[in-house]
Write an enzyme that holds these catalytic residues in place. Sequence first.
Site, PDB file in Angstrom:
ATOM      1  N   LYS A 116      -5.970   3.506  -4.848  1.00 20.27           N
ATOM      2  CA  LYS A 116      -6.172   3.700  -3.402  1.00 20.27           C
ATOM      3  C   LYS A 116      -6.518   5.160  -3.129  1.00 20.27           C
ATOM      4  O   LYS A 116      -5.719   6.053  -3.402  1.00 20.27           O
ATOM      5  CB  LYS A 116      -4.888   3.306  -2.667  1.00 20.27           C
ATOM      6  CG  LYS A 116      -4.932   3.573  -1.171  1.00 20.27           C
ATOM      7  CD  LYS A 116      -3.650   3.154  -0.472  1.00 20.27           C
ATOM      8  CE  LYS A 116      -3.683   3.573   0.983  1.00 20.27           C
ATOM      9  NZ  LYS A 116      -2.397   3.370   1.661  1.00 20.27           N
ATOM     10  N   GLY A 146       7.164  17.566   4.849  1.00 17.48           N
ATOM     11  CA  GLY A 146       6.578  16.452   5.583  1.00 17.48           C
ATOM     12  C   GLY A 146       5.387  15.920   4.842  1.00 17.48           C
ATOM     13  O   GLY A 146       4.831  16.579   3.964  1.00 17.48           O
ATOM     14  N   ILE A 174       7.418   3.061   1.821  1.00 19.27           N
ATOM     15  CA  ILE A 174       7.830   3.328   0.438  1.00 19.27           C
ATOM     16  C   ILE A 174       7.942   4.845   0.244  1.00 19.27           C
ATOM     17  O   ILE A 174       8.833   5.326  -0.459  1.00 19.27           O
ATOM     18  CB  ILE A 174       6.869   2.655  -0.564  1.00 19.27           C
ATOM     19  CG1 ILE A 174       6.992   1.123  -0.404  1.00 19.27           C
ATOM     20  CG2 ILE A 174       7.172   3.082  -2.007  1.00 19.27           C
ATOM     21  CD1 ILE A 174       5.988   0.318  -1.194  1.00 19.27           C
ATOM     22  N   ALA A 216       0.853  -1.187   0.000  1.00 21.53           N
ATOM     23  CA  ALA A 216       0.000   0.000   0.000  1.00 21.53           C
ATOM     24  C   ALA A 216       0.887   1.234   0.000  1.00 21.53           C
ATOM     25  O   ALA A 216       1.888   1.285   0.707  1.00 21.53           O
ATOM     26  CB  ALA A 216      -0.892  -0.007   1.236  1.00 21.53           C
TER      27      ALA A 216
HETATM   28  P1  FAD Z   1      14.172  -5.942   1.332  1.00 15.96           P
HETATM   29  O1  FAD Z   1      12.954  -6.141   0.522  1.00 15.96           O
HETATM   30  O2  FAD Z   1      14.348  -6.838   2.519  1.00 15.96           O
HETATM   31  O3  FAD Z   1      15.419  -6.094   0.372  1.00 15.96           O
HETATM   32  C1  FAD Z   1      16.703  -6.318   0.867  1.00 15.96           C
HETATM   33  C2  FAD Z   1      17.617  -6.685  -0.277  1.00 15.96           C
HETATM   34  O4  FAD Z   1      18.948  -6.789   0.207  1.00 15.96           O
HETATM   35  C3  FAD Z   1      17.289  -8.017  -0.930  1.00 15.96           C
HETATM   36  O5  FAD Z   1      17.434  -7.918  -2.336  1.00 15.96           O
HETATM   37  C4  FAD Z   1      18.356  -8.938  -0.380  1.00 15.96           C
HETATM   38  O6  FAD Z   1      18.655 -10.003  -1.254  1.00 15.96           O
HETATM   39  C5  FAD Z   1      19.526  -7.961  -0.275  1.00 15.96           C
HETATM   40  N1  FAD Z   1      20.569  -8.394   0.640  1.00 15.96           N
HETATM   41  C6  FAD Z   1      20.539  -8.433   1.994  1.00 15.96           C
HETATM   42  N2  FAD Z   1      21.691  -8.928   2.474  1.00 15.96           N
HETATM   43  C7  FAD Z   1      22.488  -9.175   1.410  1.00 15.96           C
HETATM   44  C8  FAD Z   1      23.787  -9.706   1.251  1.00 15.96           C
HETATM   45  N3  FAD Z   1      24.538 -10.099   2.286  1.00 15.96           N
HETATM   46  N4  FAD Z   1      24.274  -9.838  -0.002  1.00 15.96           N
HETATM   47  C9  FAD Z   1      23.549  -9.458  -1.098  1.00 15.96           C
HETATM   48  N5  FAD Z   1      22.296  -8.968  -0.994  1.00 15.96           N
HETATM   49  C10 FAD Z   1      21.777  -8.829   0.246  1.00 15.96           C
HETATM   50  N6  FAD Z   1       5.698  -0.315   3.114  1.00 15.96           N
HETATM   51  C11 FAD Z   1       4.768   0.453   2.515  1.00 15.96           C
HETATM   52  O7  FAD Z   1       5.103   1.502   1.970  1.00 15.96           O
HETATM   53  N7  FAD Z   1       3.467   0.036   2.492  1.00 15.96           N
HETATM   54  C12 FAD Z   1       3.037  -1.075   3.125  1.00 15.96           C
HETATM   55  O8  FAD Z   1       1.868  -1.410   3.053  1.00 15.96           O
HETATM   56  C13 FAD Z   1       3.984  -1.835   3.852  1.00 15.96           C
HETATM   57  N8  FAD Z   1       3.636  -2.951   4.525  1.00 15.96           N
HETATM   58  C14 FAD Z   1       4.588  -3.631   5.249  1.00 15.96           C
HETATM   59  C15 FAD Z   1       4.201  -4.698   6.078  1.00 15.96           C
HETATM   60  C16 FAD Z   1       5.138  -5.335   6.876  1.00 15.96           C
HETATM   61  C17 FAD Z   1       4.713  -6.423   7.791  1.00 15.96           C
HETATM   62  C18 FAD Z   1       6.506  -4.963   6.794  1.00 15.96           C
HETATM   63  C19 FAD Z   1       7.547  -5.692   7.601  1.00 15.96           C
HETATM   64  C20 FAD Z   1       6.889  -3.947   5.953  1.00 15.96           C
HETATM   65  C21 FAD Z   1       5.932  -3.243   5.212  1.00 15.96           C
HETATM   66  N9  FAD Z   1       6.304  -2.160   4.410  1.00 15.96           N
HETATM   67  C22 FAD Z   1       5.340  -1.416   3.793  1.00 15.96           C
HETATM   68  C23 FAD Z   1       7.705  -1.810   4.226  1.00 15.96           C
HETATM   69  C24 FAD Z   1       8.175  -2.313   2.854  1.00 15.96           C
HETATM   70  O9  FAD Z   1       7.995  -3.697   2.752  1.00 15.96           O
HETATM   71  C25 FAD Z   1       9.640  -1.977   2.649  1.00 15.96           C
HETATM   72  O10 FAD Z   1       9.870  -0.620   2.951  1.00 15.96           O
HETATM   73  C26 FAD Z   1      10.049  -2.214   1.224  1.00 15.96           C
HETATM   74  O11 FAD Z   1       9.697  -3.487   0.784  1.00 15.96           O
HETATM   75  C27 FAD Z   1      11.540  -2.007   1.056  1.00 15.96           C
HETATM   76  O12 FAD Z   1      12.270  -3.057   1.571  1.00 15.96           O
HETATM   77  P2  FAD Z   1      13.831  -3.038   1.330  1.00 15.96           P
HETATM   78  O13 FAD Z   1      14.086  -2.968  -0.121  1.00 15.96           O
HETATM   79  O14 FAD Z   1      14.409  -1.992   2.209  1.00 15.96           O
HETATM   80  O15 FAD Z   1      14.301  -4.448   1.928  1.00 15.96           O
END
Ligand code: FAD
Length: 501
Positions: free
Chosen positions: A77, A434, A346, A49
């Site tokens: 949305k 903000g 996001i 979302a």
């Molecule tokens: P991740 O998706 O975890 O990506 C991490 C990356 O790093 C992966 O590609 C992994 O392979 C890589 N990586 C890690 N370690 C290594 C390594 N040693 N070597 C190589 N690669 C590595 N956000 C919203 O805006 N709306 C929502 O509705 C929402 N709902 C959520 C619900 C829950 C329960 C949670 C926990 C989060 C939610 N979020 C939401 C947050 C959202 O999911 C994240 O902000 C978004 O997906 C970004 O994640 P990321 O890319 O930071 O991390």
Amino acid sequence: MAALRRVVIVGGGTAGWMTAAALAKLLPGRCAIRLVESEAIGIVGVGEATLPHIRAFNDRLGIDEAEFMATTRATFKLGIEFTNWGAIGDSYIHPFGTFGDGKGEIPFHHYWLRLKQAGVDVAPLEQYSVGCMTARLNRFAPPSRNAEELSSTFGYAYQFDANLFGPYLRTVAEGAGVRRTEGKIVTVERDGERGDIASVTLENGERIEGDLFVDCSGFRSLLLGETLSEPFEDWSHWLPNDRAMAMPCRTETALTPYTGVIAMPGGWRWRIPLQHRTGNGYVYASAFLSDDAAADALRQAVEGEPLADPRPLRFKAGRRRRSWVNNCIGVGLASGFLEPLESTSIYLIQAAITLLLELFPEREISDVDRDEFNRMIDLEYDRIRDFLILHYHATRRDDSEFWNYVRTMSIPDSLAEKMELFRRRGRVVKYREGVFLDASWVSVYLGQGVFPQGHDMRADAPPADQLLQAMERLRGEVARTAASMPDHRTYIAQHCAMAAA
Ligand code: FAD
């Protein structure tokens, strides 16, 4: 001094690919961008979302809305419906848009408060919002671009499949020259003199050097947390939820153009309708609810046939004290996390990317740029934190240990001041920067029973009978505008339907 040439992005989740696509498209030819990700580790796979700001992000990247929505199986949305928050049985919508027609001298809610406080039987505030009423009818059409029209007074965001958004942006980023490397990083080397990150080395021995590193490694925070040891500021005393169970189901009800967040005895549950399924999850505090109890409650609550077993996720509310340290910038979960109640993660990724673009170092990284980046990110986090805490603190629920805790907990001074200001005369603290503006705060305050004693005195200017007539007229126009829009599912089918499975 040599130009900053090599950017290394660690992580290929939503944060990594949003960063890669934006840098490659908006700073073309400026630097070589490499992205390292590990399929074996995978992505968090939730985060469906969004807030309306994402449309500006997509626009700047030249993304076609219909193609993007079809590919990520997205829906529209118009806001968030909060159920059972102020008290069991309550429901209110936090709309993306204004209350009223946006043309008054002062924010519309003051006129509404004036009548309400005088004992006049006015309709609920949401009946004066096109966004709210369109959402209630499960309808959707894009807002008018003509600011004179009532149908210009709402905004919209998307709900999409989190596992499809990153790959979609990957095509954009790779098309703009980003080089992706598959592999698990096992060591990170720092330069002895300044402590900057010099390179990362993969399991297969490949060493990747860089001038600037963007840590998008998710909750691991591989560079910012593990390598640079930037402390984590823990906010769980205000936001005690630290677990979620996620479980998709078939969509067997109407395709709502809004995210549902339903308060539960141990936290709350999300409901995010996509074109091909509905995302569900129970966000809860492990201090008050066991994982098994949360999984059972979620299974019972979902409104369609489950498509998988409940999947557990763990997190902690808070952020790294600084997001930019040395030559490393944390973006996404690597820099911090605030629970998804208002879909802000996001947005925070986007805010960090926008700042990075604005402050992108030409040559040497300067302290003033880094400090400014951190100051702005802190502001974003702090304001979202206060807004989230408001939802918990401003409740009358006393039916569980969880609600008793959050209702009676101490809150940050910054929020206590905001609430006091609203209670006195309905004023919302103004920000220049903000994410959440007047209508957002007003919808939550009033939706959860924080009712002001007074209002802005300028609302007393029109004679009461004329004001009431004007408001009734507006309410009728809002209802007609909402009713004139097509059904949400029909609109999607005609404009941005996913390919048949
Ligand atoms: P991740 O998706 O975890 O990506 C991490 C990356 O790093 C992966 O590609 C992994 O392979 C890589 N990586 C890690 N370690 C290594 C390594 N040693 N070597 C190589 N690669 C590595 N956000 C919203 O805006 N709306 C929502 O509705 C929402 N709902 C959520 C619900 C829950 C329960 C949670 C926990 C989060 C939610 N979020 C939401 C947050 C959202 O999911 C994240 O902000 C978004 O997906 C970004 O994640 P990321 O890319 O930071 O991390």
